[in-house]
Write a protein that holds these residues in place. Structure first.
Motif, short mmCIF file in Angstrom:
data_model
loop_
_atom_site.label_atom_id
_atom_site.label_comp_id
_atom_site.label_asym_id
_atom_site.label_seq_id
_atom_site.Cartn_x
_atom_site.Cartn_y
_atom_site.Cartn_z
N ARG A 57 0.79 -1.45 0.22
CA ARG A 57 0.04 -0.16 -0.14
C ARG A 57 1.03 1.69 0.45
O ARG A 57 1.75 1.61 1.02
N ALA A 58 0.92 1.84 -1.11
CA ALA A 58 1.05 3.49 -0.77
C ALA A 58 0.34 4.53 -0.39
O ALA A 58 -0.78 4.80 -1.32
N GLY A 59 0.69 4.91 0.80
CA GLY A 59 0.11 5.64 1.48
C GLY A 59 -0.41 7.45 0.60
O GLY A 59 -1.21 7.99 0.37
N ARG A 60 1.14 7.86 -0.50
CA ARG A 60 1.20 8.90 -1.01
C ARG A 60 1.00 8.85 -2.49
O ARG A 60 0.36 10.07 -2.75
N ARG A 61 0.75 7.72 -3.28
CA ARG A 61 -0.04 7.66 -3.82
C ARG A 61 -1.66 7.04 -3.98
O ARG A 61 -1.59 5.60 -4.24
N PRO A 62 -2.27 7.12 -3.14
CA PRO A 62 -3.93 6.07 -2.58
C PRO A 62 -3.90 5.66 -3.95
O PRO A 62 -4.98 4.65 -4.54
N GLU A 63 -4.01 6.43 -5.34
CA GLU A 63 -4.43 6.11 -6.20
C GLU A 63 -4.35 4.83 -7.25
O GLU A 63 -4.22 4.30 -7.32
N PHE A 64 -2.88 4.85 -6.86
CA PHE A 64 -2.02 2.90 -6.57
C PHE A 64 -1.94 2.38 -5.73
O PHE A 64 -1.09 1.80 -5.99
N SER A 65 -2.75 2.76 -4.94
CA SER A 65 -3.12 1.55 -4.49
C SER A 65 -4.45 0.70 -3.51
O SER A 65 -4.89 2.10 -4.24
N PRO A 66 -3.72 -0.55 -3.20
CA PRO A 66 -2.93 -1.59 -3.23
C PRO A 66 -2.32 -2.10 -4.54
O PRO A 66 -3.01 -1.75 -5.67
N HIS A 67 -1.04 -2.17 -4.36
CA HIS A 67 -0.44 -2.92 -5.31
C HIS A 67 0.25 -4.51 -5.31
O HIS A 67 0.49 -4.31 -4.22
N TRP A 68 1.05 -4.57 -6.03
CA TRP A 68 1.70 -5.94 -5.34
C TRP A 68 3.23 -6.13 -5.73
O TRP A 68 3.77 -5.51 -6.55
N ARG A 69 3.61 -6.16 -4.83
CA ARG A 69 5.39 -6.23 -4.93
C ARG A 69 5.95 -7.54 -5.39
O ARG A 69 5.40 -8.65 -4.34
N CYS A 70 6.36 -8.13 -5.78
CA CYS A 70 6.82 -9.21 -6.94
C CYS A 70 8.07 -9.70 -7.01
O CYS A 70 8.71 -9.32 -7.33
N MET A 71 8.04 -10.82 -6.75
CA MET A 71 9.68 -11.17 -6.52
C MET A 71 9.53 -11.48 -8.13
O MET A 71 9.33 -11.90 -8.85
N LEU A 72 11.09 -11.05 -8.53
CA LEU A 72 11.54 -11.43 -9.42
C LEU A 72 12.96 -12.48 -10.56
O LEU A 72 13.93 -11.76 -9.36
N LEU A 73 12.40 -13.38 -11.27
CA LEU A 73 13.88 -14.63 -10.94
C LEU A 73 14.39 -13.81 -13.01
O LEU A 73 13.64 -13.41 -13.88
N LEU A 74 15.74 -12.53 -12.64
CA LEU A 74 15.55 -11.98 -14.18
C LEU A 74 17.09 -12.36 -14.78
O LEU A 74 17.70 -12.57 -12.91
N THR A 75 17.10 -12.44 -15.93
CA THR A 75 18.81 -13.30 -16.39
C THR A 75 19.13 -11.94 -17.20
O THR A 75 18.43 -11.03 -18.17
N MET A 76 20.83 -11.64 -16.44
CA MET A 76 20.97 -10.64 -17.27
C MET A 76 21.80 -11.45 -18.54
O MET A 76 22.17 -12.10 -18.77
N ARG A 77 22.18 -10.11 -19.50
CA ARG A 77 22.67 -9.97 -20.26
C ARG A 77 24.44 -10.96 -20.75
O ARG A 77 24.34 -11.42 -21.31
N ASP A 78 24.54 -11.50 -19.63
CA ASP A 78 25.90 -12.21 -19.39
C ASP A 78 25.56 -13.88 -18.26
O ASP A 78 26.48 -14.60 -18.87
N GLY A 79 24.40 -13.85 -18.51
CA GLY A 79 23.80 -15.66 -18.47
C GLY A 79 23.54 -15.43 -16.88
O GLY A 79 22.80 -16.76 -16.90
N GLN A 80 23.57 -14.72 -16.10
CA GLN A 80 23.92 -14.25 -14.98
C GLN A 80 22.42 -14.42 -14.32
O GLN A 80 21.17 -13.67 -14.96
N GLU A 81 21.53 -14.97 -13.27
CA GLU A 81 20.06 -14.89 -12.65
C GLU A 81 20.86 -14.17 -11.79
O GLU A 81 21.30 -15.06 -10.82
N VAL A 82 19.40 -13.49 -11.25
CA VAL A 82 19.52 -12.25 -10.19
C VAL A 82 17.90 -12.70 -9.47
O VAL A 82 17.52 -12.60 -10.53
#
Length: 128
Positions: A57-82
């Motif tokens: 929940r973003a108190g300072r932007r109630p029009e965009f609240s609530p939203h979801w915080r997501c975990m992200l499995l991201l693959t970088m250009r060097d192939g490493q996953e972060v």
């Protein structure tokens, strides 16, 4: 589903990830990667994975609240996953197609929770 987050993992390509990140920036969400950062560092042809974990929940932007915080499995250009986090508008997440079977979703969720992945910030400190 606004009382909780969906219990799913969604696969997205880099173009969609960049679009979601730009949306997070435009909405003033705290968890984003900054303009241009993903285009510069994420693997262009990779598949990345989003897993909602928290209703935020973003108190300072109630029009965009609530939203979801997501975990992200991201693959970088060097192939490493972060590991990273990305705040996503629920409607935007809901529009992403469901393409993964339940075994794959569980495997991705396990890697995000227990995989010992370096964070996006750790990767950046070593590679930029």
């Amino acid at each position: 589903m606004l009382s909780g987050v969906p219990r799913t993992v969604k696969a997205i390509d880099t173009a969609e990830l960049i679009r979601l990140d730009a949306e997070a920036i435009a909405y003033g969400f705290n968890r984003n990667h900054g303009a241009g950062w993903l285009a510069e560092h994420a693997a262009l042809e990779a598949v990345h994975y989003l897993r909602p974990v928290v209703v935020h929940r973003a108190g300072r932007r109630p029009e965009f609240s609530p939203h979801w915080r997501c975990m992200l499995l991201l693959t970088m250009r060097d192939g490493q996953e972060v590991f990273s986090l990305l705040d996503v508008w629920p409607g935007s997440f809901d529009r992403l197609p469901e393409t993964l079977d339940s075994a794959t979703e569980r495997a991705i969720a396990y890697r995000l929770d227990y995989g010992g992945l370096p964070t996006c910030a750790q990767w950046a400190s070593l590679n930029t």
